[in-house]
Design an enzyme around this catalytic site. Structure first.
Site, PDB file in Angstrom:
ATOM      1  N   GLU A 191       0.852  -1.187   0.000  1.00 29.65           N
ATOM      2  CA  GLU A 191       0.000   0.000   0.000  1.00 29.65           C
ATOM      3  C   GLU A 191       0.883   1.231   0.000  1.00 29.65           C
ATOM      4  O   GLU A 191       1.789   1.365   0.841  1.00 29.65           O
ATOM      5  CB  GLU A 191      -0.943   0.039   1.204  1.00 29.65           C
ATOM      6  N   GLU A 214       4.451   5.011   4.013  1.00 24.14           N
ATOM      7  CA  GLU A 214       3.894   6.322   4.368  1.00 24.14           C
ATOM      8  C   GLU A 214       4.986   7.113   5.066  1.00 24.14           C
ATOM      9  O   GLU A 214       5.682   6.583   5.936  1.00 24.14           O
ATOM     10  CB  GLU A 214       2.685   6.156   5.296  1.00 24.14           C
ATOM     11  N   ASP A 260      10.048   6.749   1.252  1.00 26.19           N
ATOM     12  CA  ASP A 260       9.560   6.962  -0.097  1.00 26.19           C
ATOM     13  C   ASP A 260       9.296   5.625  -0.785  1.00 26.19           C
ATOM     14  O   ASP A 260      10.200   4.791  -0.937  1.00 26.19           O
ATOM     15  CB  ASP A 260      10.612   7.763  -0.867  1.00 26.19           C
ATOM     16  N   ASP A 268      -3.308  12.321  -4.006  1.00 28.67           N
ATOM     17  CA  ASP A 268      -3.549  13.745  -4.233  1.00 28.67           C
ATOM     18  C   ASP A 268      -3.874  13.986  -5.708  1.00 28.67           C
ATOM     19  O   ASP A 268      -3.081  13.639  -6.572  1.00 28.67           O
ATOM     20  CB  ASP A 268      -2.301  14.528  -3.829  1.00 28.67           C
ATOM     21  N   LYS A 286     -14.434   7.779   6.732  1.00 29.75           N
ATOM     22  CA  LYS A 286     -15.019   9.068   7.085  1.00 29.75           C
ATOM     23  C   LYS A 286     -14.713  10.107   6.013  1.00 29.75           C
ATOM     24  O   LYS A 286     -15.575  10.895   5.626  1.00 29.75           O
ATOM     25  CB  LYS A 286     -14.487   9.532   8.448  1.00 29.75           C
ATOM     26  N   PHE A 287     -13.490  10.104   5.527  1.00 32.35           N
ATOM     27  CA  PHE A 287     -13.099  11.049   4.477  1.00 32.35           C
ATOM     28  C   PHE A 287     -13.966  10.846   3.237  1.00 32.35           C
ATOM     29  O   PHE A 287     -14.507  11.780   2.654  1.00 32.35           O
ATOM     30  CB  PHE A 287     -11.620  10.847   4.135  1.00 32.35           C
ATOM     31  N   GLU A 288     -14.126   9.581   2.831  1.00 31.45           N
ATOM     32  CA  GLU A 288     -14.893   9.282   1.633  1.00 31.45           C
ATOM     33  C   GLU A 288     -16.366   9.639   1.812  1.00 31.45           C
ATOM     34  O   GLU A 288     -17.005  10.191   0.912  1.00 31.45           O
ATOM     35  CB  GLU A 288     -14.740   7.805   1.288  1.00 31.45           C
TER      36      GLU A 288
END
Length: 259
Positions: free
Chosen positions: A88, A113, A140, A163, A239-241
């Site tokens: 991921e 991440e 990275d 992004d 929640k973001f979605e």
């Protein structure tokens, strides 16, 4: 890599404020192609690590954080078992990552991440949910791909809500570009999959275009004529979605498999 995320490699954020979409100051940032500068999977953003996240670093970091290395990673040794591995890239605060790892205990999840609060948040979820099938490399993802992962070792790749870099002059900063997709396809085993999701339709269309142009990949058989796939059951609505859906944003899943 989400415009809603503190780190452009981060996905499904629910706790961090958005970063402004500012015009870059470095002329190199305006290069017309990603390979004209060093390919990276992220842009660093500021963020505050909570006490709970810091405690998770101390308590769970030694067991679940993998240091970056310039040599190949022994996945069986890193996870303490032989199992299919999913990479991921950019897990944000780790909500979807922890959910999927809980649903799929027989799969290993190697998660990249660089946003420290996000890493701490996922470590906290690991402890709270007793998830033993996650390892985190706070580095990275492009260098992890280049140096630590051999060709054909991955069963899948997840890139959720990168992004979108809405402004046209910033589209070259988007993660889903031919050079990275080629690297990802090379690291997938035959039959392995690449799953991207975004709430920005123009970016979803670019994802379909870029993945379709990679000869090692084939679209999912259940894809629509536009190239979008039904949301797999394993990917949760975060929640973001849900906030995006309430604002009228569509959500688009793009799935391709290794030929």
């Amino acid at each position: 890599m989400n415009a809603h995320d503190p780190d452009p490699a981060a996905g499904d954020q629910d706790a961090a404020p958005p970063a402004p979409d500012a015009t870059p100051q470095d002329p190199a940032e305006e290069s017309p192609h990603p390979l004209h500068r060093r390919l990276r999977s992220f842009v660093r953003r500021a963020g505050r690590t909570t006490e709970g996240q810091a405690r998770a670093y101390r308590e769970h970091g030694p067991s679940f954080l993998l240091p970056y290395s310039a040599s190949r990673l022994d996945l069986a040794a890193a996870f303490g078992r032989e199992a299919p591995t999913v990479l991921e890239i950019g897990f944000g605060m780790g909500e979807a990552t922890a959910h999927i790892a809980g649903l799929k205990p027989d799969i290993n999840f190697l998660c990249c991440e660089v946003h420290e609060p996000g890493v701490g948040a996922l470590l906290k979820r690991i402890g709270e949910q007793n998830l033993g099938n996650i390892r985190i490399c706070a580095h990275d993802a492009v260098e992890v791909l280049d140096d630590m992962l051999a060709p054909g070792v991955l069963a899948g790749v997840h890139i959720f809500f990168p992004d979108p870099w809405h402004k046209k002059r910033h589209h070259k900063r988007r993660l889903i570009q031919p050079p990275l997709v080629k690297k990802l396809a090379d690291r997938l085993a035959p039959g392995g999959y690449l799953h991207c999701a975004t709430d920005w339709k123009p970016y979803a269309e670019q994802m379909v275009q870029v993945l379709s142009a990679e000869p090692m990949l084939a679209p999912s058989p259940d894809a629509s004529p536009e190239g979008f796939s039904p949301k797999p059951d394993y990917r949760p609505l975060t929640k973001f979605e849900n906030r995006g859906i309430k604002l009228g944003h569509g959500v688009y899943d793009v799935l391709f498999t290794k030929r």
